[in-house]
Design an enzyme around this catalytic site. Structure first.
Site, PDB file in Angstrom:
ATOM      1  CG  HIS A 101      -1.828   1.238   1.215  1.00 42.84           C
ATOM      2  ND1 HIS A 101      -2.850   1.399   0.297  1.00 42.84           N
ATOM      3  CD2 HIS A 101      -1.844   2.354   1.994  1.00 42.84           C
ATOM      4  CE1 HIS A 101      -3.455   2.550   0.523  1.00 42.84           C
ATOM      5  NE2 HIS A 101      -2.865   3.149   1.541  1.00 42.84           N
ATOM      6  CB  SER A 102       0.989   4.314   0.262  1.00 46.58           C
ATOM      7  OG  SER A 102       1.371   5.656   0.075  1.00 46.58           O
ATOM      8  CG  MET A 103       7.389   3.818   0.366  1.00 49.61           C
ATOM      9  SD  MET A 103       8.357   4.173   1.857  1.00 49.61           S
ATOM     10  CE  MET A 103       7.984   2.733   2.870  1.00 49.61           C
TER      11      MET A 103
END
Length: 254
Positions: A101-103
């Site tokens: 998720h995300s980074m």
């Protein structure tokens, strides 16, 4: 007797980088989860609890936070990926998928590239709340002062409010948050072939960090089947849509 041969590759000792909250030794699939910037392995406790016993969930704990708070942070996606390969290569005794998720999506993608180069391809890659590596934004939040960094974290609702309300905890968390922001914002993938595994991109329909076009661009990063799943919510849509997300994950794993 378990369905899989017990070897050092499926060890109970997970080391500093890997958390196995709800071991599922008989599961036909293993899912490795990579947290967002400022996040920790515990963010994926619901995944581990709700997917067991059908999926053996591992969660990554980056250095510089929680029980690893005294270790130096790693402030590049490439550096995190390089460190994770030797930590994860023993867990490929069954089909393995990644969820980032995300980074964490960028880190998962880079780790997947390294394993594919070793001849160990993934069953599937799930990338959540992150634009494709081929779409670049000039973001420099990591260069802001502490107040500016905190403001961005609060705006995205990416950190437990209790952390932000406690000055002592916040002082401990800021270095890892800043290092992760630097890693995410300075990430540029090295040239190389696309992956060959199936790839699923997941995103919130009101995410200020990812447009639908930027999420759809993940299709260019694998020659395998691609799917885009859109959920109600912003950058952390995941927290409010966990049952629906896990339903999607289980269906794709099957």
């Amino acid at each position: 007797m378990t369905a899989f041969t017990t070897t050092t590759s499926a060890r109970a000792e997970t080391g500093a980088w890997v958390r196995r909250f709800h071991p599922a030794p008989d599961a036909p699939h293993r899912l490795v989860c990579f947290p967002h910037a400022g996040g920790s392995a515990s963010h994926f406790l619901p995944f581990a609890r709700l997917l067991a016993p059908g999926v053996d969930v591992l969660a990554i704990q980056y250095p510089g936070r929680q029980d690893r708070r005294h270790e130096p942070c790693v402030d590049s996606v490439q550096g995190l990926a390089d460190a994770l390969v030797p930590e994860l290569r023993g867990w490929f005794d069954r089909p393995v998928s990644f969820f980032g998720h995300s980074m964490g999506a960028s880190v998962a993608y880079e780790v997947a590239r390294r394993f594919e180069q070793r001849g160990q391809g993934l069953h599937r890659l799930f990338v959540s709340g992150r634009r494709a590596p081929s779409t670049v934004r000039d973001e420099r939040v990591y260069l802001l002062d502490d107040d500016g960094l905190i403001e961005d974290v609060v705006r995205l609702s990416g950190t437990d409010a209790r952390v932000l309300a406690d000055p002592a905890i916040l002082r401990m968390a800021l270095p890892s948050i800043r290092a992760d922001y630097r890693a995410a914002e300075t990430y540029r993938p090295a040239p190389g072939p696309p992956l060959s595994c199936p790839l699923t991109a997941l995103t919130g329909d009101d995410d200020p960090r990812v447009t639908l076009d930027e999420a759809a661009a993940w299709a260019d990063h694998s020659t395998g089947p691609f799917g885009l799943e859109v959920f109600p919510g912003g950058h952390f849509y995941l927290d409010g849509q966990t049952p629906a997300v896990l339903s999607t994950v289980e269906a794709r794993l099957r």
